[in-house]
Design an enzyme around this catalytic site. Structure first.
Site, PDB file in Angstrom:
ATOM      1  N   ASP A 209       0.863  -1.077   0.041  1.00 32.67           N
ATOM      2  CA  ASP A 209      -0.245   0.062   0.122  1.00 32.67           C
ATOM      3  C   ASP A 209       0.965   1.053  -0.061  1.00 32.67           C
ATOM      4  O   ASP A 209       2.168   1.077   0.449  1.00 32.67           O
ATOM      5  CB  ASP A 209      -0.947  -0.128   1.041  1.00 32.67           C
ATOM      6  CG  ASP A 209      -1.934   1.300   1.165  1.00 32.67           C
ATOM      7  OD1 ASP A 209      -2.527   1.202   0.296  1.00 32.67           O
ATOM      8  OD2 ASP A 209      -2.009   2.146   2.193  1.00 32.67           O
TER       9      ASP A 209
ATOM     10  N   GLU B 155       0.837   5.601   0.583  1.00 37.56           N
ATOM     11  CA  GLU B 155       0.111   6.977   0.701  1.00 37.56           C
ATOM     12  C   GLU B 155       0.961   7.929  -0.057  1.00 37.56           C
ATOM     13  O   GLU B 155       1.931   7.990  -0.407  1.00 37.56           O
ATOM     14  CB  GLU B 155       0.367   7.404   2.417  1.00 37.56           C
ATOM     15  CG  GLU B 155      -0.386   6.407   3.276  1.00 37.56           C
ATOM     16  CD  GLU B 155      -1.885   6.357   3.018  1.00 37.56           C
ATOM     17  OE1 GLU B 155      -2.556   7.388   2.600  1.00 37.56           O
ATOM     18  OE2 GLU B 155      -2.535   5.258   3.483  1.00 37.56           O
TER      19      GLU B 155
ATOM     20  N   HIS C 167      -5.489   7.005   7.637  1.00 39.08           N
ATOM     21  CA  HIS C 167      -4.841   6.128   6.844  1.00 39.08           C
ATOM     22  C   HIS C 167      -3.463   6.143   7.133  1.00 39.08           C
ATOM     23  O   HIS C 167      -2.654   6.991   7.173  1.00 39.08           O
ATOM     24  CB  HIS C 167      -5.016   6.305   5.126  1.00 39.08           C
ATOM     25  CG  HIS C 167      -6.658   6.281   4.844  1.00 39.08           C
ATOM     26  ND1 HIS C 167      -6.865   5.396   3.762  1.00 39.08           N
ATOM     27  CD2 HIS C 167      -7.672   6.424   5.344  1.00 39.08           C
ATOM     28  CE1 HIS C 167      -8.363   5.373   3.523  1.00 39.08           C
ATOM     29  NE2 HIS C 167      -8.644   6.119   4.605  1.00 39.08           N
TER      30      HIS C 167
ATOM     31  N   ASP D 280      -2.623  -0.251   6.796  1.00 43.64           N
ATOM     32  CA  ASP D 280      -3.574  -0.678   5.856  1.00 43.64           C
ATOM     33  C   ASP D 280      -2.938  -2.072   5.343  1.00 43.64           C
ATOM     34  O   ASP D 280      -3.903  -2.734   4.954  1.00 43.64           O
ATOM     35  CB  ASP D 280      -3.667   0.189   4.730  1.00 43.64           C
ATOM     36  CG  ASP D 280      -4.401   1.708   5.222  1.00 43.64           C
ATOM     37  OD1 ASP D 280      -5.129   1.472   6.432  1.00 43.64           O
ATOM     38  OD2 ASP D 280      -4.805   2.640   4.471  1.00 43.64           O
TER      39      ASP D 280
END
Length: 225
Positions: free
Chosen positions: A7, A9, A150, A155
């Site tokens: 994942d 960001e 988040h 995540d």
């Protein structure tokens, strides 16, 4: 089988508009189950963090200013993922950003066919239902109490739990058909045990006589009407 849950960001939604990755999270899986090997990288994006993005992940430029740039840790990232398939929620988004960063570093892109997109798996299994990470965690009763913001690594850990459930839970071998329509091996579904001799099912003479005596005691049986 080794897989990597991945994942990111970012500072925004589109790398072509100058947005950059600011965090990468990776969780290693063996046979769909997390190991103890994780990777978390915070990155200096060399640009501001828009307020809308900051409200999502809480990562400020002040926090990221002394972190390495993607090019500084690109080899570390590539060595960690190696050749493993990448389990990603909405893979197109993360691969778009990763490949933009790799291109800036003069490195080849990650092919799209390396990604296992859990959004697509969820929509196939639950047509019409919400397929967000939060919605899937609620469906599978996975604890979301720590997800106030988040975060790429958090995540990934949640997605690893979701992915395991999408694959059939702690006993993925019991799923009778894989995503590509291949049947699971019968050796995975059947325990080895020695064969037993056939059991006789014909009644003995004594059993037949006992049955006849029992029928004689019945008054007005249905079959005699």
């Amino acid at each position: 089988m080794r897989e990597i849950v991945l994942d990111t960001e970012t500072t925004g939604l589109d790398p072509e508009a100058g947005h950059r990755i600011i965090e990468i999270g990776c969780v290693e899986l063996e046979n769909h189950v997390p190991t103890t090997r994780n990777l978390q990288l915070y990155l200096n994006p060399d640009r501001d963090i828009p307020e809308d993005s900051f409200r999502v992940h809480g990562l400020s430029f002040e926090f990221l200013a002394d972190k390495p740039r993607f090019s500084d840790v690109a080899q570390q990232f590539l060595e960690f993922i190696a050749e493993a398939p990448l389990v990603i929620h909405n893979a197109d988004f993360d691969l778009k950003f990763l490949n933009a960063e790799l291109a800036r570093s003069g490195l080849p892109p990650i092919p799209a066919d390396r990604a296992i997109d859990t959004v697509k798996i969820a929509r196939q299994r639950f047509p019409g239902a919400q397929a967000s990470l939060d919605a899937l965690c609620r469906r599978f009763e996975i604890d979301l109490s720590e997800r106030s913001l988040h975060g790429a690594l958090l995540d990934c850990q949640l997605l690893a739990a979701v992915y395991l459930e999408l694959r059939g839970g702690r006993q993925p071998g019991l799923i009778l058909a894989e995503e590509k329509g291949q049947e699971a091996s019968t050796s995975e579904l059947r325990a080895d045990r020695p064969p037993r001799p056939p059991r006789p099912h014909s009644p003995s003479q004594a059993e037949q006589e006992a049955h006849a005596r029992m029928l004689e005691k019945l008054k007005d049986p249905l079959w005699s009407s």
